[in-house]
Design an enzyme around this catalytic site. Structure first.
Site, PDB file in Angstrom:
ATOM      1  CB  SER A  60      35.772  33.016  40.734  1.00 58.09           C
ATOM      2  OG  SER A  60      36.752  32.275  40.066  1.00 58.09           O
TER       3      SER A  60
ATOM      4  CG  ASP B 278      33.964  32.968  32.834  1.00 57.99           C
ATOM      5  OD1 ASP B 278      35.115  32.500  32.965  1.00 57.99           O
ATOM      6  OD2 ASP B 278      33.118  32.942  33.752  1.00 57.99           O
TER       7      ASP B 278
ATOM      8  CG  HIS C 219      36.402  34.537  35.583  1.00 67.16           C
ATOM      9  ND1 HIS C 219      35.466  33.585  35.832  1.00 67.16           N
ATOM     10  CD2 HIS C 219      37.181  34.616  36.680  1.00 67.16           C
ATOM     11  CE1 HIS C 219      35.663  33.092  37.045  1.00 67.16           C
ATOM     12  NE2 HIS C 219      36.709  33.687  37.578  1.00 67.16           N
TER      13      HIS C 219
END
Length: 293
Positions: free
Chosen positions: A109, A262, A292
């Protein structure tokens, strides 16, 4: 029992280092791990298990970077601390039994964002060993277009929805969250930047299998006052996808991991194409049932 774990500081930056106890005939690989959490949460402790796992399974020395969080520590403090910790390990590799020619940097991320920042910053330097490879796990790479196919498809997916993505960006930069709606619409981007970045953020390069049901958005009304408030969104340090070609071509071998469910999926795909166009070797892993976080 298999690892020696130490909390240290690399030039003032907190790190946790995981050293395999078993003797090695040669110097080990080094892995710098940069955790996710939108730059506003997450910690060394919350990524303890994955770092232990990598150290054991890869027989590698893992350094987990405990960068200080925003908004108390203002952008770009997080990138600067990750850069400082990386340079320290590259220079002091022998101290930790690490082969300086086999150091990779990995993040998930926003940790993938910081990983990319560090590699872009170090790509042209000749005074320290080169990073061997970067591993980007569903990285955040751009903040110009929040209407890509993956944004539309996964707009309401749990944890990292489309709206929450922009909310976290504004929290990270300590901005007024009332800017969220115009940014989601694209009203923060002037026409001149849209034209300049059209090739970089181009849905044509996203495979058709990822564009089922996609509806290109209508042009947004540009709002100069919003643009002025979020100048950081146009900096390569915040949006690595915007880096110049002479920076991108100096990047190390790259592994990109994307997930189907995601909102950030397409950013990984766009960066993959960008790297390939600049002759950087890329390995891509797509998790069809992944999401995610």
């Amino acid at each position: 029992s298999q690892l020696s774990i130490k909390d240290l500081h690399f030039d003032g930056v907190p790190v946790r280092i995981y050293l395999p106890r078993k003797p090695s005939a040669s110097k080990r690989r080094g892995v710098i791990f940069i955790h996710g959490g939108c730059g506003i949460f997450g910690s060394i402790r919350s990524y303890e298990r994955i770092c232990r796992y990598i150290a054991r399974k890869c027989d590698s020395v893992v350094v987990s970077v405990g960068y200080h969080l925003a908004p108390e520590h203002k952008y770009p403090a997080q990138t600067l601390e990750c850069l400082t910790a990386t340079v320290h390990l590259l220079k002091a590799a022998d101290t930790y039994g690490v082969d300086p020619a086999r150091v990779i940097i990995c993040g998930d991320s926003v940790g993938g964002t910081f990983t990319t920042n560090v590699c872009q910053e170090l790509g042209q330097r000749t005074d320290i060993p080169k990073i061997r490879a970067q591993v980007l796990i569903y990285p955040f790479l751009q903040a110009l277009n929040f209407n890509l196919p993956s944004h539309q498809k996964n707009a309401a997916v749990a944890f990292l929805s489309r709206e929450r993505t922009v909310h976290f960006i504004l929290k990270y930069l300590n901005k007024d969250c009332s800017l969220k709606e115009p940014i989601l619409a694209g009203s923060h981007v002037p026409q001149s930047i849209n034209v300049k970045c059209r090739k970089l953020i181009n849905t044509d390069v996203i495979p058709d299998v990822f564009k089922l049901g996609y509806k290109p958005p209508l042009p947004a009304l540009f709002l100069p006052q919003v643009h002025e408030e979020v100048q950081e969104l146009f900096e390569p340090w915040f949006c690595p996808l915007l880096a110049e070609d002479d920076v991108v071509c100096g990047l190390p071998d790259t592994c990109i991991v994307t997930c189907e469910h995601d909102v950030l999926r397409d950013e990984g795909l766009l960066y993959k194409k960008r790297l390939e166009d600049n002759n950087v070797r890329v390995t891509w892993h797509h998790m069809e049932k992944g999401f995610h976080g």
